[in-house]
Design an enzyme around this catalytic site. Sequence first.
Site, PDB file in Angstrom:
ATOM      1  N   ASP A   1     109.265 114.884 -38.614  1.00 31.97           N
ATOM      2  CA  ASP A   1     109.420 115.365 -37.235  1.00 31.97           C
ATOM      3  C   ASP A   1     108.060 115.736 -36.646  1.00 31.97           C
ATOM      4  O   ASP A   1     107.514 116.801 -36.950  1.00 31.97           O
ATOM      5  CB  ASP A   1     110.376 116.576 -37.256  1.00 31.97           C
TER       6      ASP A   1
ATOM      7  N   ASP B   1     117.028 122.834 -28.204  1.00 30.15           N
ATOM      8  CA  ASP B   1     115.755 122.463 -28.824  1.00 30.15           C
ATOM      9  C   ASP B   1     114.671 122.988 -27.888  1.00 30.15           C
ATOM     10  O   ASP B   1     114.433 122.423 -26.823  1.00 30.15           O
ATOM     11  CB  ASP B   1     115.696 120.927 -28.962  1.00 30.15           C
TER      12      ASP B   1
ATOM     13  N   GLU C   1     114.200 122.719 -37.048  1.00 27.00           N
ATOM     14  CA  GLU C   1     114.301 121.461 -36.286  1.00 27.00           C
ATOM     15  C   GLU C   1     114.634 120.246 -37.169  1.00 27.00           C
ATOM     16  O   GLU C   1     115.557 119.494 -36.835  1.00 27.00           O
ATOM     17  CB  GLU C   1     113.011 121.235 -35.486  1.00 27.00           C
TER      18      GLU C   1
ATOM     19  N   LYS D   1     104.593 127.205 -26.756  1.00 25.26           N
ATOM     20  CA  LYS D   1     105.181 127.372 -28.090  1.00 25.26           C
ATOM     21  C   LYS D   1     104.095 127.437 -29.166  1.00 25.26           C
ATOM     22  O   LYS D   1     104.303 127.981 -30.234  1.00 25.26           O
ATOM     23  CB  LYS D   1     106.129 126.193 -28.349  1.00 25.26           C
TER      24      LYS D   1
END
Length: 611
Positions: A193, A8, A171, A70
Amino acid sequence: MEPIIGIDLGTTNSVVATVVDGVPTVIAGRSGYELLPSVVAYARTGRYLVGELAKRQAVTNAEQTVTASKRLIGRKWSSAQVQQARAKATYRIVEGPHDDVRVELGGRTMALPEIAAMILTELKLDAEAWFGQPVVKSVITVPAHFNDAQRTATLDAGKISGLDVLRIINEPTAAALAYGFGRKVDKKVVVFDLGGGTFDVSLLNIGSGVFDVVATGGDTFLGGDDFDERLIDLLADPFERAEGLVLRADPMARQRLKDAAEKAKIALSDAQESEVNLPFIATTPGGPLHLQRVLRRAEFEEKTRDLVDRCARLCQDVMRDAFRSARDLDEVVLVGGMTRMPAIQAACRRVFDREPSKGVHPQEAVALGAAIQAHALAKEADSGAGVLLLDVTPHSLGVCIAGGLVQVLIPKNTTVPTSASHLFTTIKDNQKAAKIMVMQGESPQAQGNELLGELILDNLPKALRGEVEIDVLFEISSDGIVGVSAKDLKTGQRQSIQVTATSGLTDEEVRQMMEQNADYLLARKTEEQFASVQQDAGKLANELEQLLPKVKSAVEGSQSGEEAVSRAAKLLERTRAAEAARDTAMMLAAKESLDQTLQLLRGIAQKLGRR
Ligand code: AMP
């Protein structure tokens, strides 16, 4: 079976996991922690740091510490999000050669996949230390809402780090795998999420080992960092007004504010109030200034209401896309550290009309799901067994047509892998080439979408307009990555095509970065080896230093005794020199001699003691 890992790669934290004897397990890092902060720094010592060590020095070295990278990966320099991130970052974000984004770190201008590769390298080293053997095969997760450029950049990061990335998975889908793994589940599940930088919501049908994503939605620029920013505003705005200075212009003050804001945000998940205390946050001719403020949960919730509402709206969009209502759902699974915030949980309750399940670990589920998928892929190769994951494409894929409009070829929420073909004809006599603009996004106007690349069909045969027909095939792989090929219908020959990505790295750049990362990896390993020898030798040297004065006075007059003491003193000098030179071989030799000398001196000390 060769070791295989699931990763992850998060905005705030990254996690690596594997499956041991059928049990998905998070791999604790060499530092002992399960979460690796996704932070890369160039320290004042002239070394690159990744993870906890990089995070710890962020305040004092804010300009050389890259956080939340990211949020920038795979984005175009000219995008609004990059400019927004740039205005707030403590480190320098600069323009790359392909309208891409780079950061300046340690005197180098680095591409975002290189930064991500350093985080992946750290996780790879953690996994290798855990397995006790090299680890290459992996599955990496990305936000479901990542577009082609962001996915490709993540794959590039994997390549640069020396990993063989078998699959990129979404994800929320990974979290659903972790949720459904090993249980008899036959349910319609929503995965909500919300992490440090991105928000995803996916609706899945789970049953008999099949994880079928029906619809997905989200925002790759909505996450914990935005909540932190609001708290920074709450702290800094009144202070700046009162003192007449711009606190946030100072990178160190900004980083301290950011740390304090995140801590307060986390505290406000459990408490109604949290006190922020930042002494010496600024210096003025009148003396130092201190920032002290009690933040209340209510004001935090008020200040972030629009962010929570954005999450709620995206959830409603997904239910609409899936033709579902809250009544049809069986479970809502919360993933991502931000779902610990009570206002987020309350929004979930409101939108889905039920108590969200806490059946998975919010910060580990994604990595565990990636490990399950990795394991299934490895088993598939071995025996054909495994879980079946049916994911969807989060964005529509189309081409730009006359009037600046988009013709959709593959609508969003189509199960991947998938393909669609489109027939292009020439519009002029003897047209030599045609340019096709490939777009990703939901806007009917080309301008409102992401330009994935320009497709050039060249060397077209001489013919009247409309006579040359070229069938262009657009494909989306299981990784969500777009591929294009073309065929001249008349000759049946494959038409030469060239896709010019509008951002991202060239193959040559990736190759060079792989080489640089291999050098970095070697340096990291050498450094770690040195650190470990240094630690052992350091203990021995300390013991010798303490023993030496006692033995010295006792052996006075004995030639062999005095010689041994003098050799020991020289050895201590050599150990210090090896330390200063950071020379592993020298240190190793010193360690061995220290060991022998200590034994000898201990023997002498013992004999003296007996006398
Ligand atoms: P993740 O990407 O899942 O590791 O989530 C990271 C984000 O969750 C960061 O923005 C954290 O500040 C945030 N976070 C972690 N724990 C909490 C908490 N207890 N309350 C609110 N936010 C949290």
